[in-house]
Motif scaffolding. Sequence first.
Motif: not given
Length: 558
Positions: A515-543
């Motif tokens: 399944x997709x990778x799951x996160x519970x956030x509690x009372x927070x309705x926004x993830x301020x930042x997201x960092x994905x480290x892919x197996x290739x070594x690429x680092x991807x950031x979302x805000x």
Amino acid sequence: MLFPSQRLGRRLAVLLIAGGGLALLGAPDTSSPIRFSFQEIPFRLESDETPDRHVPAAMAGGVAVLDYNQDGRPDIFFTNGANLATLKKDSPKYSDRLFRNDGNGKFTDVTQQAGLKGTGYDVGVAVGDYDNDGYPDIFVAGVHRNTLYHNNGDGTFTDVTEKAGLSRPDPQYGPLWAVAAAWVDVNNDGRLDLFVVNYLQWNYATEPRCNLGDTPHYCHPKVYKGLPNQLFINNGDGTFTDASASSGIRASVGKGMGVGVADYDQDGRPDLFVTNDGYYNFLFHNLGGAKFEEAALNAGVALVDNGAFVSGMGLDFRDFDNDGYPDIVFPALPGQTFPLFRNTGKGNFDDVTASSGMGALTREMSGYGVGLYDFDNDGWKDMFVTRGHIDALKVGNEEIEQYNTVFRHEGSGMHWEPLTQEAGLTARPPARHRGCAFGDLDGDGRIDVVASALNQDAEVWMNRSPNSGHWLDFALQGTLSNRDGIGAAIKIVTRSGAQYNHMTTSVGYASSSDGPVHFGLGADAVANSVEIRWPSGVVQRLSHVTADRVVHVQEPGR
């Protein structure tokens, strides 16, 4: 009588009665933060258990949650047994089963048209898109026969075991008994490799006999010789090369029951933890170049704190304390507790079973499958365990058939609260549960559970947790990495702090959760930042990623 989790976790309702007295009622606490409702599914696990007690009959029960037709709704696959004398599915009751998720709580049996009935005594299942065509494939581990099914993308599967080079008997041991497997890109070349967990040397005609008094009893694993595990490297053309010896994996002979995949030392290479039944566990540290060293003793996970062998079953290899380093948990048998190893971040682990309270909570329990998921979406991963004894014979005060239990992780400490009746898990009779797989079956942002039980109907537990928090799911699509994004590590930061998870389908006992990778956030309705480290070594950031949705993320190309 009450099972251990009920004695420890049950709330007592205090009511005022006429005359001013108090009455204590053993009623369930409807305010429990984690609640499940039972839903039927027409599958019964048939293990061919007989009074003679042939040991494979106690070990069946793999389950997979996967979206085989890519319609956005997770489907369910069950492995099933066979006639143990012949290892053939000589009756329709032994058929493996695939159920298509039609939405609205409806599942349709599509096994026949999909071509997934199977032929032998099947135990475990591993899901992964080994040819990167966008459709998940299915590997089935079994007694003296494994099967690789290629997903054709049109609702059907083709048995490609022989073509892939996975059907050859071992030159030293002959046919092997595999219990579980994991898809993992060990060399980070963008193609999923296959790790197979093998259990015991077993032969129906020459199997040892053990008795409890005058009654046949399942023999202890020490009576049997062990087997090495296997590693097959993906050649990228639909075939695999057996790298078990050259990788160093074959040198460790054990009695494997489960495998978890995680980069425990954060060096960018996936490592493998293998539970063994009544023997030292293995931690295969990835050295790069498809080479491994067995490091469990130095890392502190070969044995529990008291140095005893335990019957390690399925496992999850995932960060439960939000410090960025994957930890390990696995169930075992009564008196052995459910060991919990916390990653120190220094290349080793601390056994925190006792200090976390898990030892006292689980000493009387038996378990097979386990998954670390945030069931109430409060920002902390909880633990669901499929419980049940190996045998059908009662020994002393040990309970044979048991209810499943969810252990709620309460905040930043190590405290776990066992919930069984409170969580609605007594809606079905106790059983000898085995496999478990996890996914959001109805798209409501709460993780549901599918469980199997020996010679009983399967169980679908729909998550109905009240006041559940916000959530985010990340569906990954690799470009330079493997298509599934298996091995990608994700860090999210909200107002409440940081959380960590990673993409793996190898969870539980003999089971797979794609399944997709799951996160519970509690009372927070926004993830301020997201960092994905892919197996290739690429680092991807979302805000500024808003909550309560599935975020589809494609790996950027170089």
